[in-house]
Scaffold this motif. Structure first.
Motif, PDB file in Angstrom:
ATOM      1  N   ALA A  11       0.836  -1.202   0.000  1.00  0.00           N
ATOM      2  CA  ALA A  11       0.000   0.000   0.000  1.00  0.00           C
ATOM      3  C   ALA A  11       0.872   1.253   0.000  1.00  0.00           C
ATOM      4  CB  ALA A  11      -0.934  -0.010   1.203  1.00  0.00           C
ATOM      5  N   ALA A  12       1.973   1.216   0.753  1.00  0.00           N
ATOM      6  CA  ALA A  12       2.892   2.353   0.772  1.00  0.00           C
ATOM      7  C   ALA A  12       3.581   2.525  -0.572  1.00  0.00           C
ATOM      8  CB  ALA A  12       3.926   2.167   1.880  1.00  0.00           C
ATOM      9  N   PHE A  13       3.957   1.417  -1.215  1.00  0.00           N
ATOM     10  CA  PHE A  13       4.536   1.507  -2.553  1.00  0.00           C
ATOM     11  C   PHE A  13       3.530   2.164  -3.509  1.00  0.00           C
ATOM     12  CE2 PHE A  13       7.328  -2.590  -2.048  1.00  0.00           C
ATOM     13  CZ  PHE A  13       8.027  -1.974  -1.016  1.00  0.00           C
ATOM     14  N   ALA A  14       2.291   1.686  -3.453  1.00  0.00           N
ATOM     15  CA  ALA A  14       1.262   2.203  -4.352  1.00  0.00           C
ATOM     16  C   ALA A  14       1.039   3.698  -4.134  1.00  0.00           C
ATOM     17  CB  ALA A  14      -0.043   1.437  -4.150  1.00  0.00           C
ATOM     18  N   ALA A  15       1.123   4.143  -2.882  1.00  0.00           N
ATOM     19  CA  ALA A  15       0.894   5.553  -2.570  1.00  0.00           C
ATOM     20  C   ALA A  15       1.949   6.457  -3.192  1.00  0.00           C
ATOM     21  CB  ALA A  15       0.867   5.757  -1.060  1.00  0.00           C
ATOM     22  N   ARG A  16       3.136   5.916  -3.485  1.00  0.00           N
ATOM     23  CA  ARG A  16       4.210   6.718  -4.057  1.00  0.00           C
ATOM     24  C   ARG A  16       4.334   6.552  -5.566  1.00  0.00           C
ATOM     25  NH1 ARG A  16       4.575  10.771  -2.303  1.00  0.00           N
ATOM     26  NH2 ARG A  16       6.697  11.103  -3.050  1.00  0.00           N
ATOM     27  N   LEU A  17       3.332   5.893  -6.176  1.00  0.00           N
ATOM     28  CA  LEU A  17       3.280   5.795  -7.627  1.00  0.00           C
ATOM     29  C   LEU A  17       2.476   6.953  -8.204  1.00  0.00           C
ATOM     30  CD1 LEU A  17       2.518   2.036  -8.448  1.00  0.00           C
ATOM     31  CD2 LEU A  17       4.604   3.287  -9.040  1.00  0.00           C
ATOM     32  N   ALA A  18       2.904   7.454  -9.350  1.00  0.00           N
ATOM     33  CA  ALA A  18       2.101   8.410 -10.097  1.00  0.00           C
ATOM     34  C   ALA A  18       0.894   7.698 -10.702  1.00  0.00           C
ATOM     35  CB  ALA A  18       2.952   9.042 -11.201  1.00  0.00           C
ATOM     36  N   ASN A  19      -0.157   8.441 -10.998  1.00  0.00           N
ATOM     37  CA  ASN A  19      -1.284   7.858 -11.716  1.00  0.00           C
ATOM     38  C   ASN A  19      -0.791   7.325 -13.057  1.00  0.00           C
ATOM     39  OD1 ASN A  19      -3.144   8.428  -9.726  1.00  0.00           O
ATOM     40  ND2 ASN A  19      -3.725  10.398 -10.605  1.00  0.00           N
ATOM     41  N   GLY A  20      -1.128   6.087 -13.334  1.00  0.00           N
ATOM     42  CA  GLY A  20      -0.620   5.426 -14.527  1.00  0.00           C
ATOM     43  C   GLY A  20       0.734   4.786 -14.331  1.00  0.00           C
ATOM     44  N   GLY A  21       1.312   4.922 -13.125  1.00  0.00           N
ATOM     45  CA  GLY A  21       2.615   4.337 -12.844  1.00  0.00           C
ATOM     46  C   GLY A  21       2.532   2.841 -12.603  1.00  0.00           C
ATOM     47  N   THR A  22       3.645   2.165 -12.834  1.00  0.00           N
ATOM     48  CA  THR A  22       3.713   0.707 -12.725  1.00  0.00           C
ATOM     49  C   THR A  22       4.581   0.285 -11.549  1.00  0.00           C
ATOM     50  OG1 THR A  22       3.357   0.299 -15.092  1.00  0.00           O
ATOM     51  CG2 THR A  22       4.555  -1.392 -13.872  1.00  0.00           C
ATOM     52  N   LEU A  23       4.077  -0.676 -10.791  1.00  0.00           N
ATOM     53  CA  LEU A  23       4.872  -1.369  -9.778  1.00  0.00           C
ATOM     54  C   LEU A  23       5.295  -2.708 -10.353  1.00  0.00           C
ATOM     55  CD1 LEU A  23       6.011  -1.834  -6.903  1.00  0.00           C
ATOM     56  CD2 LEU A  23       3.758  -2.743  -6.276  1.00  0.00           C
ATOM     57  N   ALA A  24       6.593  -2.994 -10.317  1.00  0.00           N
ATOM     58  CA  ALA A  24       7.123  -4.288 -10.757  1.00  0.00           C
ATOM     59  C   ALA A  24       7.697  -4.993  -9.538  1.00  0.00           C
ATOM     60  CB  ALA A  24       8.193  -4.097 -11.820  1.00  0.00           C
ATOM     61  N   LEU A  25       7.120  -6.120  -9.217  1.00  0.00           N
ATOM     62  CA  LEU A  25       7.467  -6.859  -8.009  1.00  0.00           C
ATOM     63  C   LEU A  25       8.133  -8.166  -8.399  1.00  0.00           C
ATOM     64  CD1 LEU A  25       7.029  -6.978  -4.858  1.00  0.00           C
ATOM     65  CD2 LEU A  25       4.938  -8.248  -5.352  1.00  0.00           C
ATOM     66  N   LEU A  26       9.409  -8.316  -8.028  1.00  0.00           N
ATOM     67  CA  LEU A  26      10.122  -9.575  -8.256  1.00  0.00           C
ATOM     68  C   LEU A  26      10.080 -10.385  -6.967  1.00  0.00           C
ATOM     69  CD1 LEU A  26      12.020 -11.572  -9.667  1.00  0.00           C
ATOM     70  CD2 LEU A  26      13.923 -10.095  -9.042  1.00  0.00           C
ATOM     71  N   GLU A  27       9.318 -11.441  -6.975  1.00  0.00           N
ATOM     72  CA  GLU A  27       9.238 -12.372  -5.849  1.00  0.00           C
ATOM     73  C   GLU A  27       9.022 -13.766  -6.411  1.00  0.00           C
ATOM     74  OE1 GLU A  27       9.746 -12.086  -2.684  1.00  0.00           O
ATOM     75  OE2 GLU A  27       9.771  -9.909  -2.380  1.00  0.00           O
ATOM     76  N   GLY A  28       9.571 -14.757  -5.727  1.00  0.00           N
ATOM     77  CA  GLY A  28       9.334 -16.127  -6.151  1.00  0.00           C
ATOM     78  C   GLY A  28      10.196 -16.526  -7.337  1.00  0.00           C
TER      79      GLY A  28
END
Length: 300
Positions: free
Chosen positions: A147-164
């Motif tokens: 949620a904190a990561f998402a809060a620091r994204l711009a509108n239209g911004g992408t979160l890329a999560l490397l797990e697993g």
């Protein structure tokens, strides 16, 4: 935090001889750098995939950047972007800044030191692309962190999560010494270590590792999942052999008292450069690994 924190097993880090959460990232820095450099072809393919999702990001944030190998790859892949490497260990960020200088990208490269996820509030403006490479699982409450990561994204911004992904493999199941299946037994011990590490984190919350669902819970729209392979077949390179030796050495150090005498003796032979059966010399050593990246976008 650090990326390749670690050896390149499923969780991207490995046991040390300290406590579950007392990982000495400074001590591990050379291994982190050599590992990320070895895995660069895999990361370059992942970044090319991300380039189709965010074609011209203005700000890229590498969350848990470690010594900045991947941060600098982002700077290379997105020449119009400013890149900020974020980590809780200042000496690792010093290495990141030095790498950016060497690669000629320092004019658009910055660092931010502090504890995640709160330190992200210190970013000058929201990120268009945020990369969290095996850093989320070092945070106790992963949902709150997302949620904190998402809060620091711009509108239209992408979160890329490397797990697993999959545990790395160096050797066949039957290697001609000891009992077959050594790496599978080491994987099982690492799973136990990882569970204990997670439980020891401050504010630890158990989560089902359904990353698209957790990203959706954070208010993001899942946009893709893809795994990327590193395949260095036998007989592999000296660099890959050195990496295999470093990984197995850390596991011998961390798990040695939990292995039976046969497996300890096998590891000792695998690590002895003077032994023809060692990973330094045997012809059947390879490197095979898969990393999985999940992406989601902030839509409003």
């Amino acid at each position: 935090m650090a990326h390749e924190h670690e050896h390149e097993h499923k969780h991207g880090h490995g046991p040390g001889h300290h406590g579950h959460t007392d990982i000495d990232w400074n001590e591990m820095a050379p291994l982190l750098e050599s590992q990320a450099e070895l895995f660069t072809p895999l990361y370059e393919r992942a970044l090319a995939w991300l380039g189709h999702k965010q074609t011209e990001p203005g700000l890229i944030v590498d969350v848990g950047s470690g010594p900045g190998v991947i941060s600098c790859l982002f700077a290379d892949a997105f020449p119009g972007a400013r890149v900020v490497a974020v980590d809780g260990t200042e000496p690792l960020l010093e290495r990141a800044r030095a790498r950016a200088e060497r690669r000629g990208v320092a004019d658009r490269f910055g660092t931010l030191a502090g504890e995640l996820p709160g330190v992200l509030d210190e970013l000058d403006y929201p990120a268009d692309l945020m990369w969290a490479g095996r850093s989320l699982h070092h945070l106790g409450d992963q949902s709150a962190a997302l949620a904190a990561f998402a809060a620091r994204l711009a509108n239209g911004g992408t979160l890329a999560l490397l797990e697993g992904g999959l545990p790395v493999r160096f050797l066949p199941r039957e290697i001609g010494i000891g009992r077959p299946g050594l790496q599978a037994r080491l994987d099982a011990l690492e799973e136990e270590w990882f569970e204990a590490m997670r439980a020891d984190l401050p504010g630890s919350v158990a989560e089902t590792e359904d990353w698209p669902a957790l990203m959706a819970d954070a208010g993001l729209r899942h946009t893709g999942t893809r795994s990327f392979l590193l395949d260095l077949p036998a007989p592999t390179t000296d660099r890959a052999r050195a990496y295999a030796a470093a990984v197995l050495g850390r596991m011998r150090q961390g798990f040695g008292d939990r292995l039976d005498a046969t497996d300890r003796a096998t590891l000792d032979r695998l690590l002895d450069p003077g032994d023809a059966a060692s990973v330094h010399r045997r012809a059947d050593v390879f490197l095979l690994a898969a990393h999985t990246v999940y992406t989601a976008v902030k839509t409003g």
